[in-house]
Design a protein around this motif. Structure first.
Motif, PDB file in Angstrom:
ATOM      1  N   LEU A 171       0.615  -0.925   0.101  1.00  0.00           N
ATOM      2  CA  LEU A 171       0.265  -0.438  -0.022  1.00  0.00           C
ATOM      3  C   LEU A 171       0.681   1.083   0.126  1.00  0.00           C
ATOM      4  CD1 LEU A 171      -3.060  -1.147   2.245  1.00  0.00           C
ATOM      5  CD2 LEU A 171      -2.466  -1.482  -0.161  1.00  0.00           C
ATOM      6  N   PRO A 172       1.646   1.600   1.018  1.00  0.00           N
ATOM      7  CA  PRO A 172       2.802   3.061   0.595  1.00  0.00           C
ATOM      8  C   PRO A 172       3.526   2.917  -1.003  1.00  0.00           C
ATOM      9  CG  PRO A 172       3.784   0.799   2.818  1.00  0.00           C
ATOM     10  CD  PRO A 172       2.836   0.575   1.408  1.00  0.00           C
ATOM     11  N   GLU A 173       3.839   2.311  -1.355  1.00  0.00           N
ATOM     12  CA  GLU A 173       3.918   1.885  -2.927  1.00  0.00           C
ATOM     13  C   GLU A 173       2.797   2.360  -3.674  1.00  0.00           C
ATOM     14  OE1 GLU A 173       7.226  -1.315  -3.826  1.00  0.00           O
ATOM     15  OE2 GLU A 173       5.925  -1.768  -2.373  1.00  0.00           O
ATOM     16  N   ALA A 174       2.029   1.469  -3.213  1.00  0.00           N
ATOM     17  CA  ALA A 174       0.567   2.070  -4.402  1.00  0.00           C
ATOM     18  C   ALA A 174       0.208   3.670  -3.828  1.00  0.00           C
ATOM     19  CB  ALA A 174      -0.783   1.098  -4.370  1.00  0.00           C
ATOM     20  N   GLU A 175      -0.071   4.044  -2.706  1.00  0.00           N
ATOM     21  CA  GLU A 175      -0.088   5.418  -2.816  1.00  0.00           C
ATOM     22  C   GLU A 175       0.583   5.615  -3.291  1.00  0.00           C
ATOM     23  OE1 GLU A 175      -0.723   8.874   0.880  1.00  0.00           O
ATOM     24  OE2 GLU A 175      -0.805   6.348   1.339  1.00  0.00           O
ATOM     25  N   GLU A 176       1.683   5.791  -3.819  1.00  0.00           N
ATOM     26  CA  GLU A 176       2.868   6.931  -3.961  1.00  0.00           C
ATOM     27  C   GLU A 176       2.158   7.026  -5.985  1.00  0.00           C
ATOM     28  OE1 GLU A 176       7.786   6.916  -4.976  1.00  0.00           O
ATOM     29  OE2 GLU A 176       6.900   5.872  -3.430  1.00  0.00           O
ATOM     30  N   ALA A 177       1.955   5.765  -5.926  1.00  0.00           N
ATOM     31  CA  ALA A 177       2.140   5.389  -7.576  1.00  0.00           C
ATOM     32  C   ALA A 177       1.144   6.252  -7.931  1.00  0.00           C
ATOM     33  CB  ALA A 177       1.824   4.316  -8.530  1.00  0.00           C
ATOM     34  N   LEU A 178      -0.576   6.841  -6.976  1.00  0.00           N
ATOM     35  CA  LEU A 178      -1.676   6.744  -7.111  1.00  0.00           C
ATOM     36  C   LEU A 178      -1.517   7.940  -6.957  1.00  0.00           C
ATOM     37  CD1 LEU A 178      -4.388   6.359  -7.122  1.00  0.00           C
ATOM     38  CD2 LEU A 178      -4.727   6.989  -4.726  1.00  0.00           C
ATOM     39  N   LYS A 179      -0.501   9.302  -6.276  1.00  0.00           N
ATOM     40  CA  LYS A 179      -0.271  10.194  -6.155  1.00  0.00           C
ATOM     41  C   LYS A 179       0.352  11.226  -7.370  1.00  0.00           C
ATOM     42  CE  LYS A 179       1.445  14.002  -3.307  1.00  0.00           C
ATOM     43  NZ  LYS A 179       1.994  14.566  -2.775  1.00  0.00           N
TER      44      LYS A 179
END
Length: 525
Positions: A380-388
């Protein structure tokens, strides 16, 4: 027939001689019915100029995108064919609706296949491996569009010609969507190999996307591998392996929006196809459900992309840029039940984006794919970065189209609100998106992708694919408000439903478009 031709030639020769015409040999008589004033073949690089243009303008930016915008509620159909599509009257199931798209797809695929063949060993363009790789990327792209929109369709025997330019098969057989996608992936694998080689005669400026830059085409090919691997996720035998593969493909694809595959040659004479449709027909209006989704998130697009109906001011008609859903000039069309009127409702600014590029594959799409894969892998931390990264890039892409609309409207647009810059986009993510991501990471990723694909770039088709993919897995990440039947696919074109027995049988009365999902959406065809 041979006897007739011999007799005809003898009579024609006698006529020529009796008329006193000299210099006409028997060889000349053999060429009497041939077109000797025009080229019968051209280099593959020139063919690809047309393939790129038709892919962007007709296939990505054309009817699939226009009707898809109504189906997934980016816009509301309020006149003629689009009104009928909105209320599900005839158009979504009629074989005539996508006839032009049906023909365009196969003509484009045919030309891509001609270019590929010409680059093979022993043929006209032998040694032009980069050109061949470009043609293979475009063949993959258009093959996937055929499969995604129609499901099972002619493929292995379609879009092939003989040495005289005639169709090799008059009634090509139907292939399964699964087999078409095997062909798509093979085209991309072949392209990846060829794009890492060289050309004897570089394609150069005939390449309207990347000016012959093989590295950018290679990144485009890897990006498509990511898109299509995610498309097939519901049919995956090993989801974790495929999700990891998607991340690997994305790492090899676009590093920024500056590398995305966009057709950006539009001007006041060569116009964005969505703008062209609206300018000619004015058959789309502002979507109430889309605007509600923006308002729920305090999305800054709501103050930039929503326009009023035409307002008479003195001797002129002008448009207001609204400030939100409480603005008195905010007049959306209700999804599924609008009045049939071209003047009653507001519109999105994207209808006036005359010069906005058509995007074949965007950087923000890859970031949303990355975020989705990471969410499904619970990273999830990596996912949030990609989403931003995807949200910011998507907002900036929307802003570019809105500025194109402002340029076109000029003084006819009243009250121009603050632009969407990177700071506005990042603040939106931090204050509105991130808290919702924390509550439900995968859902918010999908919602943000949906909002980012709204625009003038031609991405409605891809979101139509995603909506169907999500429905197939039992999820309704984006709630659509039109309560009428949802089209699960496009009907075949009537040039084949009336002539090809297999296509005719598959089409039936056309009502299957409401009942049969395509194969990758857990259907049977």
């Amino acid at each position: 027939m041979k006897t007739y031709n011999t007799l005809f030639k003898s009579l024609l020769t006698a006529f020529v001689l009796s008329a006193g015409l000299t210099g006409c040999s028997e060889d000349t008589m053999d060429k009497i019915n041939q077109d000797n004033d025009h080229a019968h073949a051209v280099d593959a690089r020139f063919i690809l100029t047309d393939v790129i243009t038709s892919t962007a303008f007709s296939n990505v930016g054309g009817d699939f995108n226009t009707y898809g915008s109504s189906y997934i509620e980016y816009e509301v159909g309020v006149d003629n064919q689009l009104y009928n599509a909105e209320i599900r009257l005839n158009e979504p199931s009629a074989a005539s609706t996508f006839q032009n798209s049906w023909l365009n797809q196969y003509m484009t695929l045919r030309n891509a296949r001609i270019a590929i063949a010409q680059c093979e060993e022993g043929n006209r363009d032998e040694g032009n491996n980069v050109t061949r790789g470009i043609a293979e990327v475009l063949a993959a792209y258009n093959s996937a569009l055929i499969a995604d929109m129609f499901g099972d369709a002619p493929f292995s025997q379609a879009a092939l010609i003989d040495e005289h330019g005639s169709p090799l098969y008059k009634n090509p057989k139907m292939d399964t969507q699964e087999d078409i996608y095997k062909g798509v992936m093979q085209y991309l694998d072949d392209a990846i190999a060829h794009l890492q080689q060289s050309d004897v005669q570089p394609i150069g400026s005939s390449d309207l996307l990347y000016n012959g830059n093989s590295g950018k085409w290679l990144r485009f090919a890897y990006g498509l591998k990511a898109r299509y691997t995610m498309r097939l996720l519901n049919r995956s035998a090993d989801r974790t392996k495929d999700l990891e593969a998607i991340l690997d493909y994305i790492d090899k694809s676009f590093a920024s929006a500056g590398e995305q595959a966009e057709f950006s040659l539009y001007d006041s004479n060569n116009i964005n196809p969505l703008f062209g449709f609206y300018d000619a027909r004015a058959a789309l209006a502002l979507s109430e459900s889309l605007c509600q989704k923006l308002a729920e998130r305090n999305d800054p697009r709501i103050q930039r992309a929503i326009l009023s109906p035409m307002v008479e001011i003195g001797d002129d008609y002008k448009l207001y840029q609204v400030t939100g859903i409480n603005d008195p000039h905010y007049v959306p069309a209700p999804n599924g039940s609008p009045k049939q009127s071209m003047q009653a409702y507001g519109v999105s600014a994207f209808m006036y984006a005359q010069t906005a590029p058509t995007v074949l594959l965007s950087y923000h799409e890859l970031q949303f794919l990355k975020a989705e894969a990471l969410c499904r892998l619970n990273r999830l931390p990596e996912a949030e970065e990609a989403l931003k990264e995807g949200v910011v890039a998507g907002l900036l892409n929307a802003e570019a189209a809105i500025e194109s609309a402002e340029d076109y409207l000029g003084a006819d647009l009243i009250q121009v609100n603050a632009t969407l810059d990177e700071t506005v986009a990042e603040d939106y993510f931090d204050n509105e998106v991130e808290p919702l991501f924390a509550l439900n990471p995968l859902k918010e990723t999908m919602v943000q992708k949906y909002l980012a694909f709204w625009g003038a770039s031609g991405e409605a088709t891809e979101m139509y694919n995603d909506i169907r993919r999500w429905k197939a897995e039992g999820n309704e990440y984006v709630v659509l408000k039109n309560t009428r039947k949802f089209p699960l696919r496009c009907p075949y074109g009537n040039s084949d439903t009336t002539t090809n027995p297999e296509v005719k049988a598959a089409y039936g009365d056309g009502q299957y478009v409401y009942t049969e999902p395509v194969w990758w959406a857990n259907g049977t065809r």
